[in-house]
Design an enzyme around this catalytic site. Structure first.
Site, PDB file in Angstrom:
ATOM      1  N   ASP A 123       3.681  18.644   0.525  1.00 16.40           N
ATOM      2  CA  ASP A 123       2.404  18.916  -0.164  1.00 16.40           C
ATOM      3  C   ASP A 123       1.434  19.822   0.606  1.00 16.40           C
ATOM      4  O   ASP A 123       0.228  19.567   0.648  1.00 16.40           O
ATOM      5  CB  ASP A 123       1.687  17.596  -0.495  1.00 16.40           C
ATOM      6  CG  ASP A 123       2.483  16.724  -1.463  1.00 16.40           C
ATOM      7  OD1 ASP A 123       3.609  17.094  -1.806  1.00 16.40           O
ATOM      8  OD2 ASP A 123       1.961  15.666  -1.866  1.00 16.40           O
ATOM      9  N   ASP A 132       2.731  18.125  -5.044  1.00 17.44           N
ATOM     10  CA  ASP A 132       2.059  17.255  -5.984  1.00 17.44           C
ATOM     11  C   ASP A 132       1.807  18.120  -7.215  1.00 17.44           C
ATOM     12  O   ASP A 132       1.212  19.209  -7.092  1.00 17.44           O
ATOM     13  CB  ASP A 132       0.731  16.833  -5.318  1.00 17.44           C
ATOM     14  CG  ASP A 132       0.336  15.408  -5.589  1.00 17.44           C
ATOM     15  OD1 ASP A 132       1.208  14.566  -5.869  1.00 17.44           O
ATOM     16  OD2 ASP A 132      -0.873  15.126  -5.497  1.00 17.44           O
ATOM     17  N   HIS A 163       0.547  17.581 -10.852  1.00 23.07           N
ATOM     18  CA  HIS A 163       0.014  16.661 -11.854  1.00 23.07           C
ATOM     19  C   HIS A 163      -0.358  17.354 -13.159  1.00 23.07           C
ATOM     20  O   HIS A 163      -0.836  18.497 -13.148  1.00 23.07           O
ATOM     21  CB  HIS A 163      -1.271  16.004 -11.316  1.00 23.07           C
ATOM     22  CG  HIS A 163      -1.091  15.178 -10.085  1.00 23.07           C
ATOM     23  ND1 HIS A 163      -0.065  14.287  -9.917  1.00 23.07           N
ATOM     24  CD2 HIS A 163      -1.848  15.080  -8.946  1.00 23.07           C
ATOM     25  CE1 HIS A 163      -0.189  13.688  -8.740  1.00 23.07           C
ATOM     26  NE2 HIS A 163      -1.250  14.158  -8.122  1.00 23.07           N
ATOM     27  N   HIS A 209      -3.982  13.430 -15.397  1.00 19.63           N
ATOM     28  CA  HIS A 209      -3.238  12.472 -14.563  1.00 19.63           C
ATOM     29  C   HIS A 209      -4.055  11.200 -14.293  1.00 19.63           C
ATOM     30  O   HIS A 209      -5.271  11.271 -14.082  1.00 19.63           O
ATOM     31  CB  HIS A 209      -2.842  13.133 -13.237  1.00 19.63           C
ATOM     32  CG  HIS A 209      -1.882  12.312 -12.449  1.00 19.63           C
ATOM     33  ND1 HIS A 209      -2.220  11.682 -11.280  1.00 19.63           N
ATOM     34  CD2 HIS A 209      -0.595  11.978 -12.708  1.00 19.63           C
ATOM     35  CE1 HIS A 209      -1.167  11.012 -10.843  1.00 19.63           C
ATOM     36  NE2 HIS A 209      -0.171  11.181 -11.676  1.00 19.63           N
ATOM     37  N   HIS A 257      -6.824  17.085  -8.658  1.00 16.05           N
ATOM     38  CA  HIS A 257      -6.189  17.945  -7.650  1.00 16.05           C
ATOM     39  C   HIS A 257      -4.788  18.316  -8.112  1.00 16.05           C
ATOM     40  O   HIS A 257      -4.172  17.597  -8.907  1.00 16.05           O
ATOM     41  CB  HIS A 257      -6.120  17.215  -6.293  1.00 16.05           C
ATOM     42  CG  HIS A 257      -5.261  15.985  -6.345  1.00 16.05           C
ATOM     43  ND1 HIS A 257      -5.709  14.779  -6.819  1.00 16.05           N
ATOM     44  CD2 HIS A 257      -3.971  15.792  -6.015  1.00 16.05           C
ATOM     45  CE1 HIS A 257      -4.755  13.888  -6.766  1.00 16.05           C
ATOM     46  NE2 HIS A 257      -3.667  14.472  -6.302  1.00 16.05           N
ATOM     47  N   LYS A 293       6.591  16.526  -7.822  1.00 11.07           N
ATOM     48  CA  LYS A 293       6.526  15.075  -8.021  1.00 11.07           C
ATOM     49  C   LYS A 293       5.229  14.697  -8.721  1.00 11.07           C
ATOM     50  O   LYS A 293       4.286  15.487  -8.762  1.00 11.07           O
ATOM     51  CB  LYS A 293       6.630  14.345  -6.677  1.00 11.07           C
ATOM     52  CG  LYS A 293       5.465  14.662  -5.755  1.00 11.07           C
ATOM     53  CD  LYS A 293       5.607  13.942  -4.435  1.00 11.07           C
ATOM     54  CE  LYS A 293       4.557  14.365  -3.442  1.00 11.07           C
ATOM     55  NZ  LYS A 293       3.178  14.048  -3.848  1.00 11.07           N
ATOM     56  N   CYS A 325       1.042  10.843   1.325  1.00  7.53           N
ATOM     57  CA  CYS A 325       2.340  11.349   0.873  1.00  7.53           C
ATOM     58  C   CYS A 325       3.350  11.522   1.999  1.00  7.53           C
ATOM     59  O   CYS A 325       4.552  11.350   1.787  1.00  7.53           O
ATOM     60  CB  CYS A 325       2.146  12.630   0.081  1.00  7.53           C
ATOM     61  SG  CYS A 325       1.350  12.289  -1.517  1.00  7.53           S
TER      62      CYS A 325
HETATM   63  C1  VGL Z   1      -1.737  13.007  -1.835  1.00  7.45           C
HETATM   64  C2  VGL Z   1      -3.514  11.771  -2.580  1.00  7.45           C
HETATM   65  C3  VGL Z   1      -3.196  12.057  -3.894  1.00  7.45           C
HETATM   66  C4  VGL Z   1      -0.955  13.528  -0.669  1.00  7.45           C
HETATM   67  C5  VGL Z   1      -1.418  13.300  -3.138  1.00  7.45           C
HETATM   68  O1  VGL Z   1      -0.269  14.559  -0.819  1.00  7.45           O
HETATM   69  O2  VGL Z   1      -1.022  12.901   0.408  1.00  7.45           O
HETATM   70  N1  VGL Z   1      -2.793  12.229  -1.570  1.00  7.45           N
HETATM   71  N2  VGL Z   1      -2.151  12.820  -4.156  1.00  7.45           N
HETATM   72 ZN    ZN Z   2      -1.852  13.550  -6.156  1.00  5.27          ZN
END
Ligand code: VGL
Ligand code: ZN
Length: 192
Positions: free
Chosen positions: A13, A51, A53, A57, A74, A99, A138
């Site tokens: 990510d 990530d 979404h 989401h 995000h 994901k 993550c």
């Molecule tokens: C993440 C919060 C929400 C991450 C992803 O990549 O750590 N954190 N979505």
């Molecule tokens: Zn996220």
């Protein structure tokens, strides 16, 4: 530590929204980019998770509290915030794994709801080296799932940055990963 054909790098990510200026910026998030670029050419298999979404989401909340799984909007698929950091250099053949693509479920781990484990096994990977954003969410979830899936799992300590909500959760995540059986290594110790 010598790397070989059965080793995979998983860059978690490293997206604009998790870097300074993004909607869910992680302090120093962009500092992992040179680490990823240094390591990627040394691995036979390199995976970039993202990530990804939908705009509606379930984790999105106008008044997010972070640690309960609510977040500012995000990484909406197809928007600039969801793009991988522009300075990342993806080697030829790099894999991109999306994901948390469904509105109703979140997925912190790159293995959750994806073909990542099967893909790594099909390529003969037995060890994975995890780095990226964020340490306490993550990255931690991805490393724990890698262990569960039977991979020998390493955390690249200088290649991660934490949300740190609640404070100290980054260091706690690293400690929990060690306890679980993840070996913590420095990117400088990896050659191959
Ligand atoms: C993440 C919060 C929400 C991450 C992803 O990549 O750590 N954190 N979505
Ligand atoms: Zn996220």
């Amino acid at each position: 530590m010598l790397l070989g054909p059965a080793d995979a790098l998983i860059v978690v990510d490293v997206q604009n929204d998790f870097c300074p200026g993004g909607s869910l910026a992680v302090s120093g998030g962009d500092e992992v980019v040179p680490v990823a670029n240094h390591l990627a050419p040394r691995f036979a298999t390199v995976v970039y998770t993202r990530d990804w979404h939908p705009a509606d989401h379930c984790s999105f909340d106008p008044r997010p509290s972070f640690s309960d799984g609510s977040w500012p909007a995000h990484c909406v698929a197809g928007t600039p915030g969801a793009e991988l950091h522009p300075d990342l250099v993806l080697p030829p053949g790099a894999l991109v794994v999306s994901k948390a693509t469904e509105p109703g479920t979140d997925a912190y781990s790159g293995f959750d709801g994806t073909a990542l484990a099967a893909t790594l096994r099909a390529r003969g990977c037995t060890r994975v080296f995890v780095m990226g954003l964020a340490t306490d969410y993550c990255v931690q979830a991805t490393a724990l799932d890698a262990l569960r899936e039977g991979f020998v799992t390493f955390l690249v300590e200088d290649g991660v940055r934490a949300v740190d909500v609640p404070p100290g959760s980054g260091a706690q995540a690293v400690a929990e990963l060690r306890r679980a059986g993840v070996e913590v290594v420095s990117s400088h110790a990896l050659a191959g």
